[in-house]
Write a protein that holds these residues in place. Structure first.
Motif, mmCIF file in Angstrom:
data_model
loop_
_atom_site.group_PDB
_atom_site.id
_atom_site.type_symbol
_atom_site.label_atom_id
_atom_site.label_comp_id
_atom_site.label_asym_id
_atom_site.label_seq_id
_atom_site.Cartn_x
_atom_site.Cartn_y
_atom_site.Cartn_z
ATOM 1 N N LYS A 1 0.734 -1.167 -0.028
ATOM 2 C CA LYS A 1 0.149 0.027 0.098
ATOM 3 C C LYS A 1 0.893 1.243 -0.129
ATOM 4 O O LYS A 1 0.704 2.185 -0.822
ATOM 5 C CB LYS A 1 -0.992 -0.149 1.285
ATOM 6 C CG LYS A 1 -1.788 1.203 1.071
ATOM 7 C CD LYS A 1 -2.804 0.886 2.456
ATOM 8 C CE LYS A 1 -3.686 2.278 2.466
ATOM 9 N NZ LYS A 1 -4.797 2.221 3.743
ATOM 10 N N THR B 1 0.599 3.930 -2.816
ATOM 11 C CA THR B 1 -0.309 4.991 -2.769
ATOM 12 C C THR B 1 0.177 6.211 -1.797
ATOM 13 O O THR B 1 -0.262 7.145 -1.756
ATOM 14 C CB THR B 1 -1.551 4.517 -1.937
ATOM 15 O OG1 THR B 1 -1.104 4.149 -0.527
ATOM 16 C CG2 THR B 1 -2.233 3.161 -2.591
ATOM 17 N N TYR C 1 -3.301 -4.050 -7.879
ATOM 18 C CA TYR C 1 -3.552 -2.513 -8.159
ATOM 19 C C TYR C 1 -3.335 -2.323 -9.657
ATOM 20 O O TYR C 1 -3.630 -1.102 -10.077
ATOM 21 C CB TYR C 1 -2.224 -1.696 -7.404
ATOM 22 C CG TYR C 1 -2.627 -1.516 -6.163
ATOM 23 C CD1 TYR C 1 -3.360 -0.372 -5.568
ATOM 24 C CD2 TYR C 1 -1.949 -2.420 -4.984
ATOM 25 C CE1 TYR C 1 -3.671 -0.213 -4.363
ATOM 26 C CE2 TYR C 1 -2.168 -1.991 -3.566
ATOM 27 C CZ TYR C 1 -3.015 -1.176 -3.397
ATOM 28 O OH TYR C 1 -3.330 -0.705 -1.923
ATOM 29 N N SER D 1 -6.523 -1.015 -10.677
ATOM 30 C CA SER D 1 -7.197 -0.014 -10.355
ATOM 31 C C SER D 1 -7.492 1.304 -11.226
ATOM 32 O O SER D 1 -6.911 1.341 -12.243
ATOM 33 C CB SER D 1 -6.038 0.645 -9.340
ATOM 34 O OG SER D 1 -6.620 2.078 -8.817
ATOM 35 N N TYR E 1 -1.807 5.003 -9.092
ATOM 36 C CA TYR E 1 -1.692 3.742 -8.455
ATOM 37 C C TYR E 1 -1.339 2.663 -9.508
ATOM 38 O O TYR E 1 -0.455 1.627 -8.924
ATOM 39 C CB TYR E 1 -2.856 2.995 -7.707
ATOM 40 C CG TYR E 1 -3.334 4.042 -6.645
ATOM 41 C CD1 TYR E 1 -2.703 5.015 -6.010
ATOM 42 C CD2 TYR E 1 -4.630 3.873 -5.900
ATOM 43 C CE1 TYR E 1 -2.895 5.871 -5.146
ATOM 44 C CE2 TYR E 1 -5.075 4.409 -5.023
ATOM 45 C CZ TYR E 1 -4.299 5.596 -4.309
ATOM 46 O OH TYR E 1 -4.512 6.469 -3.238
#
Length: 505
Positions: A126, A130, A159, A162, A167
């Motif tokens: 993450k 991000t 991701y 996404s 991202y």
């Protein structure tokens, strides 16, 4: 790129393929800088092993291990060794098995427990994808590559689908630039995603990474995907790889899968870097999943997966079927050799139990496949697989003409006494007679059986002679020839001896 489902489930599909009627590649010879004495001993020992001098190889490799080689030195040496030779060492007995396992322990350390810390993995992924600060993203991606490698791939792939472009790009960078080569196996399987955008992004990444292990999967995608953009991305990526690996130019997906299986089976360092820390097989089933594999079977399982894929794409690929027979034979042989020392380990036992019916699976492939597999094994010096195949072949005998150049007949002339004996036994079973009318030279054949049997198991010989000097001279000569001698002065004494020792020849 295998179809969905666990590797175990694929065996069922594989058996279905066998109902459809129906090489050896040397390892990479790229020079590896080796300066230490330990590295020199490693290379010398593995050279002796490939030349068939097992006793000297074990001695030299023990010296190499005592000299404390580095992980890099061991993996470099093993990367250039024929994997079939290493299997032979694993199966050669207590000392040889101990040395081979010590080499694998040094080259492929057990994965750290934290590699399976899902919470930490997700947190790092993450942050790498991000976080608004480049430095934080960079540090997180570097930690992922260093500590988790391929195990971060499933979370990064999520991701790629996404709707947030940033991202998606950040996940792409982490996979391509940070993890890179270690990501190849799971990324190949991610081409099975039902999301066309993920497939397209993964194809682009594989083309950028440039690893030849992706060529077959990209070739399959470039012609078989339902999405035109995915086909184009896969074709472009494949073009980049073909420019680097020109020997594969013009091959279709099934041929490329077979080529990959051959490289795995040979243990080529080009496709199997022992430093990759994998020891898992990847598959796509509603996302990327991994399945642990025992270390002694890892390279063989990779070869099996690639051979399976070659058959899935083209069920009439006879080369893939023949190689698969050799692979399963080698898996069974090495598992049986290690059963005494590794039995009780849950992972080892689960795979060993899965190989319990290996002979039946190989036999189900039919005579033409087994004959080709035997010929390939003999040409490659793959004696363990050859002996296994020879033991299976009588159960599927198809009335073949045993000419002088037939693989089974050729096996009776092999340099390895075990292979010769297996071939002799196979021919006897084929013919159901003590004198083979179909064999080119029956008398020579029977002599060969006796000689091979004597090399494998000491034969027990009873000498009956009333002349002590002559009898003792014969017993001495038999002892020098490694026979076990028994003696008797008279026929009645000999009869008693024969009744007492039923193992006498």
């Amino acid at each position: 790129m295998a179809t969905g489902g666990t590797p175990l489930a694929r065996v069922i599909v594989l058996l279905v393929l066998f109902a459809i009627p129906v090489l050896s590649i040397s390892t990479d010879s790229t020079a590896w800088a080796q300066d230490s004495e330990a590295a020199k001993l490693l290379n010398d020992g593995l050279t002796q092993l490939r030349a068939g001098n097992s006793e000297a190889a074990v001695k030299t490799l023990r010296q190499a291990l005592a000299a404390d080689p580095s992980n890099e030195e061991v993996l470099g040496a093993l990367g250039r060794a024929e994997y079939s030779a290493l299997i032979g060492l694993l199966a050669s007995g207590n000392e040889g098995s101990t040395v081979a396992r010590a080499l694998l322990d040094r080259a492929m350390p057990i994965l750290p427990e934290r590699a399976f810390d899902e919470a930490e993995l997700k947190s790092l992924v993450k942050r790498a994808v991000t976080d608004e600060t480049y430095t934080n993203r960079f540090d997180a991606a570097r930690t992922l590559a260093r500590s988790y490698g391929e195990f971060a791939v499933p979370y990064l792939v999520e991701y790629l689908a996404s709707s947030n472009t940033d991202y998606k790009v950040n996940a792409h960078i982490a996979l391509m630039s940070r993890i890179s080569r270690e990501a190849v196996h799971p990324l190949n399987e991610a081409l099975g995603s039902d999301n066309a955008d993920v497939r397209r992004m993964v194809a682009i990444q594989l083309g950028t990474i440039g690893d030849e292990r992706s060529m077959a999967a990209l070739a399959e995608l470039s012609t078989g995907d339902a999405n035109a953009d995915v086909q184009t991305a896969a074709a472009d990526a494949l073009g980049k790889l073909t420019a680097k690996h020109t020997d594969a130019a013009g091959m279709g997906a099934s041929e490329l899968y077979l080529r990959l299986a051959q490289l795995y089976y040979a243990g080529s360092y080009r496709v199997m870097a022992y430093a990759d820390r994998p020891l898992v097989l990847w598959y796509w089933q509603d996302g990327l999943k991994s399945q642990p594999v025992p270390r002694h079977l890892y390279v063989l399982k990779l070869a099996e997966e690639a051979a399976y894929d070659a058959l899935r794409v083209a069920p009439d690929n006879t080369g893939a079927r023949a190689l698969l027979a050799r692979i399963i034979a080698s898996e069974k042989r090495v598992s049986d050799a290690l059963a005494a020392s590794m039995g009780g380990d849950e992972l080892f036992d689960s795979y060993a139990n899965g190989l319990a019916s290996a002979a039946g699976v190989v036999a189900s492939m039919g005579w033409p496949t087994l004959s080709q597999a035997l010929g390939d094994s003999l040409d490659a010096g793959d004696q363990g697989a050859a002996a296994f195949l020879l033991d299976v072949m009588p159960h599927v005998y198809g009335g073949a003409d045993f000419s002088t150049d037939h693989p089974v007949v050729r096996a009776t002339m092999d340099a390895n006494a075990g292979v010769r004996l297996a071939a002799a036994e196979a021919l006897l079973r084929f013919n159901a007679s003590s004198r083979l009318t179909s064999f080119p030279d029956p008398d020579s054949f029977m002599s060969l059986v006796a000689r091979s049997a004597g090399e494998i198991v000491p034969r027990n010989v009873l000498v009956i002679d009333g002349n002590d000097e002559r009898r003792n001279k014969m017993l001495g000569e038999l002892d020098e020839a490694k026979y076990i001698g028994f003696d008797a002065r008279t026929g009645s004494d000999g009869l008693v001896r024969a009744m007492r020792y039923p193992g006498l020849d």
